[in-house]
Motif scaffolding. Structure first.
Motif, short mmCIF file in Angstrom:
data_model
loop_
_atom_site.label_atom_id
_atom_site.label_comp_id
_atom_site.label_asym_id
_atom_site.label_seq_id
_atom_site.Cartn_x
_atom_site.Cartn_y
_atom_site.Cartn_z
N UNK A 16 -13.88 14.82 3.80
CA UNK A 16 -13.72 13.37 3.85
C UNK A 16 -12.26 12.98 3.92
N UNK A 17 -12.02 11.85 4.53
CA UNK A 17 -10.67 11.27 4.54
C UNK A 17 -10.71 10.03 3.67
N UNK A 18 -9.98 10.09 2.56
CA UNK A 18 -10.01 8.97 1.60
C UNK A 18 -8.86 8.02 1.89
N UNK A 19 -9.19 6.84 2.30
CA UNK A 19 -8.18 5.85 2.70
C UNK A 19 -7.83 4.97 1.51
N UNK A 20 -6.55 4.91 1.19
CA UNK A 20 -6.14 4.17 -0.01
C UNK A 20 -5.02 3.19 0.31
N UNK A 21 -4.81 2.28 -0.62
CA UNK A 21 -3.65 1.39 -0.57
C UNK A 21 -3.08 1.33 -1.97
N UNK A 22 -1.74 1.40 -2.07
CA UNK A 22 -1.07 1.50 -3.36
C UNK A 22 0.10 0.54 -3.32
N UNK A 23 0.15 -0.34 -4.30
CA UNK A 23 1.29 -1.27 -4.34
C UNK A 23 1.79 -1.42 -5.76
N UNK A 24 3.07 -1.79 -5.87
CA UNK A 24 3.67 -1.96 -7.19
C UNK A 24 4.72 -0.89 -7.44
N UNK A 25 5.57 -1.10 -8.46
CA UNK A 25 6.68 -0.18 -8.74
C UNK A 25 6.20 1.23 -9.05
N UNK A 26 6.92 2.22 -8.54
CA UNK A 26 6.52 3.62 -8.70
C UNK A 26 6.41 4.01 -10.17
N UNK A 27 7.19 3.34 -11.02
CA UNK A 27 7.21 3.74 -12.43
C UNK A 27 6.20 2.97 -13.28
N UNK A 28 5.54 2.00 -12.68
CA UNK A 28 4.62 1.16 -13.46
C UNK A 28 3.32 1.90 -13.75
N UNK A 29 2.61 1.48 -14.80
CA UNK A 29 1.31 2.08 -15.09
C UNK A 29 0.35 1.83 -13.93
N UNK A 30 -0.48 2.83 -13.62
CA UNK A 30 -1.38 2.71 -12.47
C UNK A 30 -2.73 2.15 -12.91
N UNK A 31 -3.17 1.13 -12.21
CA UNK A 31 -4.51 0.57 -12.43
C UNK A 31 -5.31 0.71 -11.14
N UNK A 32 -6.46 1.35 -11.24
CA UNK A 32 -7.34 1.47 -10.08
C UNK A 32 -8.29 0.28 -10.09
N UNK A 33 -8.45 -0.34 -8.93
CA UNK A 33 -9.32 -1.51 -8.83
C UNK A 33 -10.38 -1.25 -7.76
N UNK A 34 -11.65 -1.48 -8.12
CA UNK A 34 -12.74 -1.27 -7.16
C UNK A 34 -13.71 -2.44 -7.26
N UNK A 35 -14.23 -2.86 -6.12
CA UNK A 35 -15.10 -4.04 -6.09
C UNK A 35 -16.51 -3.73 -5.61
N UNK A 36 -17.17 -4.75 -5.08
CA UNK A 36 -18.53 -4.63 -4.57
C UNK A 36 -18.58 -3.77 -3.32
N UNK A 37 -19.78 -3.48 -2.82
CA UNK A 37 -19.89 -2.52 -1.72
C UNK A 37 -19.23 -3.01 -0.44
N UNK A 38 -18.95 -4.29 -0.33
CA UNK A 38 -18.26 -4.75 0.87
C UNK A 38 -16.75 -4.87 0.65
N UNK A 39 -16.28 -4.49 -0.53
CA UNK A 39 -14.84 -4.50 -0.79
C UNK A 39 -14.20 -3.26 -0.16
N UNK A 40 -12.86 -3.24 -0.18
CA UNK A 40 -12.15 -2.11 0.43
C UNK A 40 -10.80 -1.90 -0.26
N UNK A 41 -9.95 -1.12 0.38
CA UNK A 41 -8.68 -0.76 -0.26
C UNK A 41 -7.67 -1.89 -0.29
N UNK A 42 -7.92 -2.94 0.48
CA UNK A 42 -6.92 -4.00 0.61
C UNK A 42 -7.20 -5.13 -0.39
N UNK A 43 -6.51 -5.07 -1.54
CA UNK A 43 -6.76 -6.03 -2.62
C UNK A 43 -6.16 -7.40 -2.32
#
Lengths: 351, 351
Positions: free
Chosen positions: A52-79
């Motif tokens: 599989x190819x897992x497509x992601x989007x990551x934003x925010x300062x490199x040193x900040x704590x990471x929060x993963x956000x996931x939505x409904x089945x029609x949501x995607x990587x673009x928050x």
């Protein structure tokens, strides 16, 4: 258990150092963001081992704590709009400066669900999504998430992640989702899938999917909202009755079908119904947010989940005429609940 | 206003003097009954003047007070087994010896809804049904009903009868129905009709109707009931997810489609959505029975109806996990409510 077979991590070159978009814009600079994909081999619960190819989007300062956000089945990587993609995201109102999910304060990660591209025509479990996220974290070199915030399908995945990869997240916020699909909601979705099958009989896939989406929309909202919005007498159009909500539903169903691969929708809809987690196996501090009036996830389900979570769980209940969709509509109230959930002390921490 | 243009009243000869069925039966004798049809010309609200044959069934002593009973859009003139038709009727549990609707104590009248045969392919208003009932009463020489008991679609018709032909009924019992279609319920039905239209595209009328019926069934019942009946994990069948309620829904949908003309269902479904009555124009003593948890007729609608009825109305609320279908399932409790409603003194009478 390593889920990743020689993960190959690519960052889309054009966006690697994406900065503010300035052209003709009077808006504040958009936050920097990184888009990419990670190639992994994933042993799936019902579908064997898949590359599989897992497509992601990551934003925010490199040193900040990471929060993963996931939505409904029609949501995607673009928050939300960012330098890599200036279009509005599906969580635009909650991912913004000053909000709890502030991309200047947190490093926000999201992905396109396994199956979202429509090519994987096989049963997809929420456990597979959780395993894929663990693989993605490996690929990105992220040992542990500050939090996982999941809404609807995302909440199911968060619970699976907590059961299967407890070491990867410090806390879970599960909004409008529980440990299993409710039997009534499952029946509702099964009939939506039959609407698609009926359309497919005659190669009217998009028409079937549009109808399925319209039925789904009724489950996402409430009679109270419809009573406020669509309180007009029906019309007779070409000798047929047309009710007040029909134009709205038609347009929304058609738009959805135009942007959604039928197989993606079918397999992700199924995935909700495959979902089963034993709440007693969740050993991660978890905030459950439930909406009174949610027609897919009755409050009683959230309470059962809470019982199983024991000392690891707490429940916050929201009243909203938006029902299941409250997460997307009640932004101020949800933001307050998220703030409390993300800032709550963990066991062993002082308040 | 006379609605009847030279009514011609026929009694089916074979049943005219129908008596007890004795062949091989150990049951008590079935009550005598009379079936027939009345030919009338009906000026319809949206469909012009039509010649119709109104099919009725009448049982009980000729001298007893007459109670008209009408049910949901799939109900018909056959309330319960009788000498004219030994098959079980749609209201078998409530029309029986010892019940409030005892065919030995009351003369019970019911009819097949206008459009039920599937030949009238035009918009049918609940006002048309009420006018047809007035015409049928003319044809049968019944000046005034002791009561009209309507459930679901029948309740809507009862309200129309009370507005349009107040002199024809002494009291109304309106169960699980109100003065208008709720916008959310109307949307749900509109999508069911689209499922039929999707099937019709490929001449799969029955398949579309079966699917529509399954969606309707979800609106007739509640999540609580489904949680009790269908709490099993989903199965993978030929690589597809099949949820626990699907077998039950499939069978019920198929059975319904096999016995129901598509046009009849479409036009009667539309008819519910065309329904609009001003409760302030109801001047007949009316008992409204509402079910908490009814997903088609929210309790708030019954309360609005009651407000409009003013001194003519009273509301009884039932709690039932059967939701909209409580009338057909909670026979003891419904029977008690009917007893109170039919025996309540009318204005000017002493208790």
């Amino acid at each position: 258990m390593s889920l990743v077979d020689i993960p190959h991590h690519r960052t889309d070159p054009s966006f690697e150092t994406a900065g503010p978009l300035g052209v003709g814009s009077t808006c504040a600079a958009l936050p920097a963001a990184q888009r990419g994909s990670a190639d992994v081999r994933l042993p799936m619960l019902h579908a064997g081992s898949r590359r599989l190819s897992l497509r992601y989007e990551l934003q925010g300062p490199a040193s900040a704590p990471v929060v993963f956000v996931a939505g409904g089945i029609s949501a995607n990587r673009h928050l939300a709009a960012n330098a890599a993609d200036g279009d509005a995201g599906w969580l635009e109102g909650l991912v913004a400066p000053g909000r709890t999910l502030d991309p200047a304060q947190l490093r926000l990660l999201a992905f396109d669900f396994v199956g979202a591209e429509g090519e994987l025509d096989a049963p997809i479990d929420t456990a597979d999504q959780a395993d894929a996220i663990a693989a993605l974290l490996d690929a990105l070199g992220i040992a542990r998430l500050h939090a996982f915030v999941g809404y609807s399908y995302g909440a199911l995945i968060g619970l699976q992640l907590a059961v299967r990869h407890a070491a990867r997240l410090q806390r879970l916020v599960a909004v409008s989702g529980a440990h299993r699909a409710h039997p009534y909601a499952a029946a509702w979705r099964a009939l939506q899938r039959q609407a698609v099958a009926l359309g497919q009989l005659q190669c009217a896939d998009a028409q079937g999917l549009a109808l399925a989406r319209q039925f789904a929309m009724l489950s996402y909202r409430t009679p109270e909202e419809f009573a406020e919005r669509f309180d007009a007498a029906p019309q007779l159009v070409n000798g047929r009755v047309r009710v007040a909500a029909e134009d709205y539903l038609d347009v929304a169903g058609g738009r959805f079908a135009a942007r959604t691969p039928v197989n993606a929708w079918l397999r992700l809809s199924e995935s909700i119904d495959l979902h089963r987690v034993d709440p007693r196996q969740v050993h991660v501090p978890t905030t459950v947010i439930a909406v009174e009036g949610d027609r897919l996830v009755p409050l009683s389900e959230a309470v059962t989940l809470l019982e199983g979570l024991g000392g690891n769980g707490r429940l916050r209940v929201l009243r909203s005429s938006f029902g299941h969709d409250a997460f997307l509509k009640e932004t101020d109230r949800i933001d307050n609940l998220l703030a409390a959930a993300l800032r709550a002390p963990l066991p062993g921490e002082s308040a």
